[in-house]
Write a protein that holds these residues in place. Structure first.
Motif, PDB file in Angstrom:
ATOM      1  N   UNK B 423       0.653  -1.138  -0.209  1.00 40.39           N
ATOM      2  CA  UNK B 423      -0.056   0.193  -0.202  1.00 40.39           C
ATOM      3  C   UNK B 423       0.795   1.418  -0.249  1.00 40.39           C
ATOM      4  N   UNK B 424       1.544   1.929   0.760  1.00 35.76           N
ATOM      5  CA  UNK B 424       2.849   2.485   0.744  1.00 35.76           C
ATOM      6  C   UNK B 424       3.406   2.855  -0.949  1.00 35.76           C
ATOM      7  N   UNK B 493      -3.445 -10.165  20.287  1.00 33.37           N
ATOM      8  CA  UNK B 493      -4.911  -9.994  19.974  1.00 33.37           C
ATOM      9  C   UNK B 493      -4.955  -8.949  18.840  1.00 33.37           C
ATOM     10  N   UNK B 494      -3.803  -8.458  19.040  1.00 29.86           N
ATOM     11  CA  UNK B 494      -4.008  -6.255  17.792  1.00 29.86           C
ATOM     12  C   UNK B 494      -3.354  -7.364  16.371  1.00 29.86           C
ATOM     13  N   UNK B 495      -3.995  -7.221  15.076  1.00 31.50           N
ATOM     14  CA  UNK B 495      -3.533  -7.402  14.206  1.00 31.50           C
ATOM     15  C   UNK B 495      -2.349  -7.738  13.584  1.00 31.50           C
ATOM     16  N   UNK B 496      -1.357  -7.606  12.331  1.00 35.30           N
ATOM     17  CA  UNK B 496      -0.461  -7.836  12.306  1.00 35.30           C
ATOM     18  C   UNK B 496      -0.375  -6.022  11.692  1.00 35.30           C
ATOM     19  N   UNK B 497      -1.506  -5.466  11.219  1.00 36.61           N
ATOM     20  CA  UNK B 497      -1.425  -4.639   9.525  1.00 36.61           C
ATOM     21  C   UNK B 497      -1.405  -3.397  10.951  1.00 36.61           C
ATOM     22  N   UNK B 498      -2.386  -4.144  11.864  1.00 38.02           N
ATOM     23  CA  UNK B 498      -2.163  -2.221  13.111  1.00 38.02           C
ATOM     24  C   UNK B 498      -0.356  -1.693  13.260  1.00 38.02           C
ATOM     25  N   UNK B 499       0.768  -2.477  12.949  1.00 37.21           N
ATOM     26  CA  UNK B 499       1.689  -2.217  12.954  1.00 37.21           C
ATOM     27  C   UNK B 499       2.061  -2.223  11.758  1.00 37.21           C
ATOM     28  N   UNK B 500       2.209  -3.433  11.296  1.00 31.83           N
ATOM     29  CA  UNK B 500       3.271  -2.905  10.295  1.00 31.83           C
ATOM     30  C   UNK B 500       2.391  -2.300   8.989  1.00 31.83           C
ATOM     31  N   UNK B 501       1.643  -1.542   9.105  1.00 30.51           N
ATOM     32  CA  UNK B 501       1.321  -0.473   7.976  1.00 30.51           C
ATOM     33  C   UNK B 501       1.472   0.746   8.286  1.00 30.51           C
ATOM     34  N   UNK B 502       1.521   1.058   9.556  1.00 30.15           N
ATOM     35  CA  UNK B 502       2.200   2.398  10.218  1.00 30.15           C
ATOM     36  C   UNK B 502       3.627   2.500  10.188  1.00 30.15           C
ATOM     37  N   UNK B 506       5.909   4.749   7.348  1.00 26.39           N
ATOM     38  CA  UNK B 506       6.730   5.473   8.174  1.00 26.39           C
ATOM     39  C   UNK B 506       8.168   5.292   6.969  1.00 26.39           C
ATOM     40  N   UNK B 507       8.817   3.654   6.992  1.00 26.22           N
ATOM     41  CA  UNK B 507       9.896   3.788   6.581  1.00 26.22           C
ATOM     42  C   UNK B 507       9.285   4.280   5.124  1.00 26.22           C
ATOM     43  N   UNK B 508       8.732   4.346   4.578  1.00 24.38           N
ATOM     44  CA  UNK B 508       8.284   5.295   3.116  1.00 24.38           C
ATOM     45  C   UNK B 508       8.322   6.325   2.319  1.00 24.38           C
ATOM     46  N   UNK B 509       8.152   7.316   4.127  1.00 23.13           N
ATOM     47  CA  UNK B 509       8.476   8.662   3.506  1.00 23.13           C
ATOM     48  C   UNK B 509       9.508   9.119   4.226  1.00 23.13           C
ATOM     49  N   UNK B 510       9.919   8.592   5.216  1.00 24.04           N
ATOM     50  CA  UNK B 510      11.443   8.610   5.689  1.00 24.04           C
ATOM     51  C   UNK B 510      12.431   8.110   5.050  1.00 24.04           C
ATOM     52  N   UNK B 511      12.374   7.480   3.948  1.00 19.11           N
ATOM     53  CA  UNK B 511      13.434   6.595   3.142  1.00 19.11           C
ATOM     54  C   UNK B 511      13.395   7.887   1.761  1.00 19.11           C
ATOM     55  N   UNK B 512      12.540   8.793   1.208  1.00 17.06           N
ATOM     56  CA  UNK B 512      11.934   8.460   0.559  1.00 17.06           C
ATOM     57  C   UNK B 512      12.660  10.281   0.055  1.00 17.06           C
ATOM     58  N   UNK B 513      13.146  10.697   1.488  1.00 20.11           N
ATOM     59  CA  UNK B 513      14.025  11.456   2.048  1.00 20.11           C
ATOM     60  C   UNK B 513      15.321  11.640   1.605  1.00 20.11           C
ATOM     61  N   UNK B 514      15.830  10.473   1.784  1.00 27.53           N
ATOM     62  CA  UNK B 514      17.031   9.896   2.008  1.00 27.53           C
ATOM     63  C   UNK B 514      17.751   9.069   1.271  1.00 27.53           C
ATOM     64  N   UNK B 515      17.017   9.338   0.183  1.00 27.24           N
ATOM     65  CA  UNK B 515      17.624   7.651  -0.633  1.00 27.24           C
ATOM     66  C   UNK B 515      17.635   8.436  -2.077  1.00 27.24           C
ATOM     67  N   UNK B 516      18.209   8.790  -3.428  1.00 30.90           N
ATOM     68  CA  UNK B 516      18.344   9.234  -4.694  1.00 30.90           C
ATOM     69  C   UNK B 516      17.176   9.819  -5.334  1.00 30.90           C
TER      70      UNK B 516
END
Lengths: 45, 531
Positions: B423-424, B493-502, B506-516
């Motif tokens: 999704x990201x 009992x918390x679904x993986x997606x609640x953690x993994x999607x955010x 965050x990785x996508x947005x952060x890395x977009x500023x740090x990569x070429x």
């Protein structure tokens, strides 16, 4: 409240109906709207 | 019994004819993978809806509604607003336009070409090919259980019969056969569900009466569920309790948001000729989806009132603890025999429409996104057919080994995995020119890894069944090591997606500023059809 004794299920049901009406309205309003033309960059296959 | 068999044979004859029609008009790879990019809005929308909603939604989630009640209607709301409106308007139009600019045939190919990365295409294709058979197996289990209950067919024989039937037209006819048959199946499903809803409310004396009857049954909620936090079928679960977390994080959030990154649905946006078809599809989907999920969840919840009235038992007791059996039992025990035959057709339609799309997308991922990408070959129909055959076989094997009561969970698992992994990168790739190849790779791998870690070591349901956490650390879930009742303890009992999607976002947005940044000409090409 549609027979429910709490707010939550009634709200969910009404929101479902509202979302459905919204989609129908959007579809009707844009029934013939093709948008601007999009062209493929190269010949397919 | 004879009427059921005749109805099924007639139905199969129409399906086979439509499959034949798809096969006759399939010549080019674009026909096989994208239905020639000329599909009508009605067929597209009905196919999208029928693929989205399957026996998983009707039998699995309908059964879950039999257990958890009306809170599942929040998922119906999300399936309409997010699954139809946001998906088609916000994602669909740009997906179609960018897919055309980049001459993409599959969802992974769209991502791969957007980011100029063979790794992304292969990684996305690999996830789809490896994991969609599990989702397909859940659907296959659903329809085979129905055949077992309704026609007395041995379960294993039903698995093999359904597999061969679907393989016949998906392998030969590609996406055209899949979408034509989907649309026909959607019409049958819609008719059945409306009858089911009307019949259920009629038996309980009307809409208001039915809801208040169920509301008055809260004291009958099994004590085990009460301990987990359930208060009643209309009252829902207490905030923050284990069952509240299951309902809202796994079922409502996991599936409701996960729909946006489903490859078998996203590829349909590329099958139409213009935005007009997508606009019209919003209308069709906005009617079809609530008829499907809304009815299944409502009837699933109300089945408790009906079973109680007729047999003096609630649904899960009737089904001997297996929630996947609640809806099939309801049809068999409560509805008139003629309807049981018709409903069987509807379930056939629901299962086949989803399975055919799963086989197709899994197969094209293997052929187009992995095999042809590694070999550097042009798209070919023969390779796609081989890929579909491999996916069909993998799904059959999974269906043989998966445990009972798995339908809703396997669906939520695949939806969640796709959301965290894709999704990201998908969303930002469509909307953000600054998004980079490195950020997409980091986000996809990070989202996938986080999701898998949570599934294997934290989320109790899966971690317990898989057993890796127990083998390595001696506990079913690492979260159980935390003090009982603490926030960390509740994480199991918390679904993986609640953690993994955010995390992935965050990785996508952060890395977009740090990569070429990506080459400007390439970004302009990606967005040339998007203004």
């Amino acid at each position: 409240m549609l027979g429910f004794d709490t707010f939550e299920p009634a709200a969910a049901l009404w929101l479902c109906l509202a979302a459905s009406v919204w989609c129908v309205g959007y579809g009707l309003r844009n029934w013939n709207n093709k948008g601007y033309e999009a062209k493929p960059r190269k010949q397919e296959d | 019994m004879i009427s059921k068999v005749i109805a099924i044979l007639l139905y199969l004859a129409v399906v086979m004819y439509l499959g034949y029609k798809g096969w006759k008009t399939t010549q080019r790879p674009t026909d096989y993978m994208l239905a020639g990019r000329r599909m009508s809005p009605w067929v597209m929308a009905l196919s999208y809806g029928a693929t989205f909603v399957s026996t998983s939604a009707i039998v699995g989630f309908g059964g879950a509604a039999g257990l958890f009640g009306f809170p599942l209607l929040w998922l119906t709301f999300l399936t309409i607003f997010v699954g139809v409106f946001i998906a088609m308007v916000g994602f669909g139009k740009r997906t179609r336009r960018m897919g055309l600019s980049l001459n993409s045939h599959t969802f992974p190919e769209l991502l791969g070409r957007r980011y100029r990365s063979s790794f992304i295409q292969r990684f996305a294709g690999g996830i789809i090919f490896l994991f969609i058979p599990i989702y397909a197996a859940a659907v296959l289990i659903g329809i085979s259980r129905i055949l077992e209950i309704s026609l007395g067919v041995p379960y294993e024989a039903a698995l093999v019969f359904m597999t061969l039937l679907l393989a016949a037209y998906v392998i030969t006819g590609g996406l055209k056969a899949v979408m034509y048959t989907d649309a026909f199946q959607a019409l049958i499903m819609g008719m059945m569900m409306l009858m089911l809803l009307g019949g259920t409310y009629y038996m309980l004396g009307g809409v208001t009466e039915a809801h208040s009857t169920l509301a008055s049954m809260a004291h009958l909620m099994p004590s085990k569920l009460q301990l987990g936090g359930m208060e009643g079928w209309t009252q829902g679960a207490r905030f923050g309790t284990p069952l509240w977390l299951v309902i809202y994080t796994t079922i409502v959030y996991g599936v409701g948001i996960g729909v946006l990154a489903q490859p078998q649905l996203a590829v349909r946006f590329m099958t139409v000729h213009s935005d007009r078809e997508l606009n019209r599809a919003v209308l069709v989907g906005g009617i079809f989806i609530p008829i499907m999920t809304g009815v299944a969840f409502t009837v699933g919840a109300l089945s408790n009132a009906v079973f109680m009235e007729k047999f003096g038992k609630i649904s899960i007791a009737m089904a001997a603890g297996n929630m996947d059996k609640i809806i099939p039992l309801y049809i068999e025990k409560i509805m008139p025999p003629w309807f049981a035959g018709l409903f069987l057709l509807g379930m056939f339609a629901a299962a086949m429409s989803t399975l055919s799309s799963q086989y197709h997308v899994g197969g094209t991922s293997l052929s187009r996104d992995i095999w042809e990408n590694i070999k550097g070959r042009e798209a070919s129909v023969a390779a796609s057919r081989f890929g579909v055959a491999a996916t069909v076989l993998a799904a059959l094997i999974w269906a043989w080994v998966l445990p009972p009561s798995v339908i809703a969970r396997a669906t939520a698992f695949f939806f969640g995995l796709c959301a965290a992994s894709f999704l990201p990168a998908y969303l930002l790739g469509l909307y953000w020119k600054r998004m980079t190849k490195g950020a997409a790779v980091i986000s996809m791998v990070g989202g996938f890894a986080t999701s898998m870690f949570w599934l294997l070591f934290v989320h109790l349901k899966e971690a317990k069944v898989i057993g890796l956490s127990k083998a390595l650390f001696g506990v079913d879930s690492l979260a159980s090591l935390a003090p009982k009742g603490s926030a960390m303890w509740l994480m199991q009992w918390v679904d993986p997606n609640v953690i993994a999607l955010p995390v992935a976002m965050l990785l996508a947005v952060g890395a977009a500023y740090a990569t070429q940044t990506m080459q400007r000409e390439h970004v302009e090409l990606c967005f040339e059809n998007i203004r």
